[in-house]
Scaffold this active site. Structure first.
Site, mmCIF file in Angstrom:
data_model
loop_
_atom_site.group_PDB
_atom_site.id
_atom_site.type_symbol
_atom_site.label_atom_id
_atom_site.label_comp_id
_atom_site.label_asym_id
_atom_site.label_seq_id
_atom_site.Cartn_x
_atom_site.Cartn_y
_atom_site.Cartn_z
ATOM 1 N N CYS B 179 -42.176 37.350 -19.508
ATOM 2 C CA CYS B 179 -43.033 36.980 -20.748
ATOM 3 C C CYS B 179 -42.241 37.113 -21.961
ATOM 4 O O CYS B 179 -42.306 36.609 -23.027
ATOM 5 C CB CYS B 179 -44.419 37.590 -20.829
ATOM 6 S SG CYS B 179 -45.521 37.197 -19.738
ATOM 7 N N CYS B 319 -27.628 39.918 -22.968
ATOM 8 C CA CYS B 319 -28.772 38.716 -23.514
ATOM 9 C C CYS B 319 -29.639 39.530 -24.157
ATOM 10 O O CYS B 319 -29.473 40.724 -24.965
ATOM 11 C CB CYS B 319 -29.131 38.264 -21.983
ATOM 12 S SG CYS B 319 -30.023 39.174 -20.774
#
Lengths: 80, 358
Positions: B179, B319
């Protein structure tokens, strides 16, 4: 070659750029042929974990698919 | 009196209410799915509810994790949830576990419960949960979400199929975003978590037809749903039964050879170590910490643009939260990148926090 309708769920829809897609397959076609055609058309899904459902039932790779079948490509979902 | 609206149902009655009062249900993860599920299970009078979550409430949780208020930010979720639910129903027992489910504690913790609800947000815990439930013979109510889509099923119930019968092996790390990476509208876990609570009540009351052997899949954007049936795969059940829980989710998926925490990275910079940094996020993603020797190449372009990377120092790969950088490292290794590759644990989000907190 005949046209088969394919519904893509989750990330598959993003990689295929749309949830409702069409694939061209030689008949008779199996679930394995669906996978091959999908992976050729959308190389991003190569190596991705997903299952194929035919007429709302999980299908094995050797099963035959018909043009009238409802074919779905289903990856696992991570979120919770 | 409290339960009269449900005991009036012939399917529940006073006997059913007693079954609920005697039931012990464990919620694994008190996040987007856990919050709505817990609210309804507590309100319905499930007698013992365990909540396991090793995380604290973050301000970005409040949009969907409806048990928590701004005052809870920074508190352990399991404790904040316990407090809220005890206020909602003081007659039930709530047991918080302020830790994550691990191969070491899974069997001990799960063993004290009759039914488990999966509110996890990652594959490692989900496979661990599946294998532990199979070993212990406990049914579990599965739920998972992706953007506007959700999946629900009931696994390991009365000899029915398990999660591995549906997806035999975990996807490689970074294949499927969670999510935090993909985004989610709060109502989706609200719906999926509430449906999980519904299936839990059906199993506990032994009424209706639980979603065993069937995967319910919905897409809120089109308001469409499908129920996909599937069977038990005995080989997958045996695999879960025999596996050592430390192997439920191969560690090569969770950690690269070299991982460094944001604190460790900052310390090594301060000590004079030099790195090149690769950010594999999309260009729109933030935060963007101010780093020297930074190259930005989104993951999807990495294989084609590897020649743009400097090779004079070890390469720190980042990331947003960690999974994509692991995938980037796998790609670079496969292409023979000639330098040491180090994964930044927790990604730019964690590094930004480290840099702004210190």
């Amino acid at each position: 070659m005949r046209t088969f309708s394919v519904i893509c769920f989750g990330m598959m829809a993003e990689w295929a750029e749309g949830s409702h897609q069409e694939l061209k397959l030689e008949e008779p076609a199996t679930v394995r042929d669906v996978r091959k055609a999908a992976e050729q058309r959308w190389p991003r899904i190569q190596g991705i974990t997903y299952r194929v459902a035919v007429n709302q039932r999980l299908a094995h790779d050797a099963e035959i698919v018909l043009q009238t079948d409802e074919i779905a490509l289903m990856p696992p979902f991570a979120g919770g | 009196m409290r339960y009269s609206r449900q005991t009036t149902l012939p399917e529940v009655g006073t006997q059913g209410q007693k079954r609920l009062a005697d039931a012990r249900v464990l919620m694994v993860g008190a996040g987007g799915l856990g919050c709505p599920a817990l609210l309804y299970l507590a309100a319905a009078g499930v007698g013992t509810i365990g909540i396991i979550d090793g995380d604290v409430v973050d301000v970005t949780n409040l949009q969907r994790q409806v048990l928590y208020s701004p005052a809870d930010v920074g508190r352990m979720k399991a404790e904040a949830a316990q407090e809220r639910l005890s206020g909602l129903n003081p007659d039930i027992r709530i047991i918080p576990f302020t830790e994550n489910l691990t191969p070491a504690n899974a069997l001990d913790i799960l063993g004290g419960f009759d039914l488990v609800i999966d509110g996890t947000d990652n594959f490692a815990t989900r496979y661990l949960l599946n294998d532990a439930c199979v070993k212990l013979g406990i049914p579990f109510i599965y739920g998972a979400i992706h953007r506007f889509e959700g999946q629900v099923s009931v696994f390991n119930y009365n000899g029915g199929p398990t999660y591995r019968c549906l997806f035999p092996d975990p996807p490689a790390q970074g294949q499927i975003p969670n999510c935090a990476e993909a985004g989610v509208l709060g109502v989706l876990p609200g719906i999926i978590g509430t449906l999980q609570a519904t299936e839990a009540l059906k199993v506990l009351l032994a009424i209706g037809r639980p979603l065993s052997g069937r995967l319910w899949v919905t897409d809120l954007l089109t308001n469409s749903a499908q129920t996909i049936s599937f069977g038990r795969d005995d080989a997958q059940v045996t695999k879960a039964m025999d596996i050592d829980l430390t192997d439920s989710f191969p560690t090569s998926f969770c950690s690269s050879d070299q991982t460094i925490s944001p604190a460790g990275f900052v310390a090594r910079l301060a000590a004079g170590d030099e790195f090149n940094v690769l950010d594999v996020r999309e260009y729109h993603e933030t935060p963007r910490p101010d780093l020297a020797d930074l190259t930005c190449i989104p993951l999807g372009q990495l294989a084609d643009r590897m020649d743009q990377l400097p090779t004079d120092r070890p390469l720190l790969v980042c990331c947003q939260h960690g999974p994509r950088s692991l995938q980037a490292i796998a790609i670079l290794k496969e292409l023979g990148f000639p330098q040491e590759l180090i994964n930044l644990k927790g990604g730019m989000a964690a590094l930004h926090k480290q840099l702004t907190d210190t």
